[in-house]
Design an enzyme around this catalytic site. Structure first.
Site, PDB file in Angstrom:
ATOM      1  CB  SER A   1     -12.034 -20.942  -7.228  1.00  9.55           C
ATOM      2  OG  SER A   1     -12.962 -19.958  -6.794  1.00  9.55           O
ATOM      3  CE1 TYR A  55     -14.723 -21.199 -11.794  1.00  6.89           C
ATOM      4  CE2 TYR A  55     -15.306 -20.477  -9.583  1.00  6.89           C
ATOM      5  CZ  TYR A  55     -14.391 -20.553 -10.610  1.00  6.89           C
ATOM      6  OH  TYR A  55     -13.133 -20.000 -10.462  1.00  6.89           O
TER       7      TYR A  55
END
Length: 270
Positions: free
Chosen positions: A144, A158
Site C-alpha cells: 500500500s 494498517y
C-alpha cells in the site's frame, strides 16, 4: 517476465478488487489462474467469470492468515498444474481506526495476522518450491502507499503492517536466487471490498485502471510498482526530512566507513 502464456498464477484475495483485476489481466495474457480467498461464493463467481472469458481457472477456499491453509493452497496448485510461476500475495484487511495510544494489542494482532503473516505464509508455502523449479518465477507482494508514508492519524495498525510488509519484500529480494523476481506493489485508494466506508472504498481508482498502470511494471520486472502520483510527493517529504536530519546531525566524516552497517553485514553474511 513478458510472456505469461501457460504460466500458472496464484492470487490470494483473488475473488474481488485488485486480486480479481490482476487475475483478469494474467488470464487475458494466457495464464492459468488459481484464486484463493475465504468466501467460496465470491470465488465461484470469479472463476465462472474468468471461464466465460476463456481463462483456465480454479479456486481454493483459503484463510491465508492460517499457515495450514497456505500450505494446502500450495499443495493444491502444484497438484493441479505441477508448477507455480507467479504468486500474488494480495490478501489484506483494513486497519482499525484509532490513535496509537487508544489502540489495542488485539487490533494490531488481527491486522498483522492477515497483512504480515498472511504474506509470510504465502512466501513460506510457495517460495522454496518455486526456487526448486529452477525456472523464472515471480513473487508479487501487494502492499500500500501507506507503507511509504502516513496519510493521516488513526492508521497505526494498517500502516505498521504495511511498513513491515515492505521490509519483508526488501529483504526477500536480496535473499532469493536470480531466477526469482520479487516485486512490491504500492496501491493508493482503489475500489475494493478491503474495508472502511463505502464512500472511501468507492471513491478510489477502478481496479482495472489500476492494473493497466502497473502491468508494464510487472512485465519489466520492476521491484517498486507504483500507481498513484501523489504518493511520490508525500514519500518525498519524508525522504527529504530524513536526509536533512542526516546532513545536520550525522554527515559523513573521515573514517566513517568503519561504521557502515551495510558493508559490515556484507563481511559476515553469505
Amino acid at each position: 517476465m513478458k510472456d505469461f502464456t501457460d504460466k500458472v498464477v496464484v492470487v490470494t484475495g483473488g475473488a474481488t478488487g485488485i486480486g480479481k483485476a490482476l487475475a483478469d489481466r494474467f488470464g487475458a495474457e494466457g495464464a492459468k489462474v488459481i484464486l484463493a480467498a475465504r468466501r467460496e461464493d465470491r470465488l465461484r463467481e470469479a472463476v465462472e467469470d474468468l471461464a466465460g472469458k476463456g481463462v483456465e481457472a480454479r479456486y481454493q477456499v483459503c484463510d491465508i492468515s492460517r499457515r495450514e491453509d497456505a500450505e494446502a493452497l500450495a499443495d493444491y496448485a502444484f497438484a493441479e498444474f505441477g508448477q507455480v510461476d507467479v504468486l500474488v500475495n494480495n490478501a489484506g484487511r483494513a486497519g482499525f481506526p484509532a490513535t496509537v495510544i487508544d489502540s489495542t494489542e488485539e487490533a494490531f494482532e488481527e491486522v498483522f495476522r492477515v497483512n504480515v503473516f498472511g504474506q509470510l505464509n504465502g512466501i513460506w508455502a510457495f517460495a522454496k518450491r518455486m526456487i526448486a523449479q529452477g525456472t523464472p518465477a515471480m513473487i508479487l507482494n501487494v502492499n500500500s502507499e501507506v507503507g511509504l508514508y502516513i496519510p493521516s492519524p488513526m492508521v497505526g495498525t494498517y500502516a505498521a503492517s504495511k511498513y513491515a510488509g515492505r521490509a519483508i519484500s526488501e529483504t526477500l529480494r536480496v535473499e532469493v536466487p536470480d531466477h526469482i523476481h520479487v516485486g512490491v506493489v504500492y496501491p493508493g485508494l482503489v475500489q475494493s471490498e478491503l474495508g472502511g466506508t463505502t464512500e472511501i472504498t468507492q471513491a478510489g481508482m477502478p481496479a482495472k485502471d489500476f492494473v493497466d498502470i502497473i502491468w508494464p511494471q510487472i512485465e519489466n520486472d520492476e521491484f517498486h510498482i507504483v500507481s498513484h502520483p501523489w504518493a511520490k510527493d508525500y514519500f518525498g517529504e519524508t525522504a527529504h526530512e530524513l536526509a536533512a536530519a542526516f546532513d545536520r546531525y550525522a554527515p559523513h566524516f573521515d573514517g566513517d566507513e568503519k561504521y557502515d552497517s551495510k558493508w559490515l553485514a556484507s563481511q559476515t553474511v553469505g
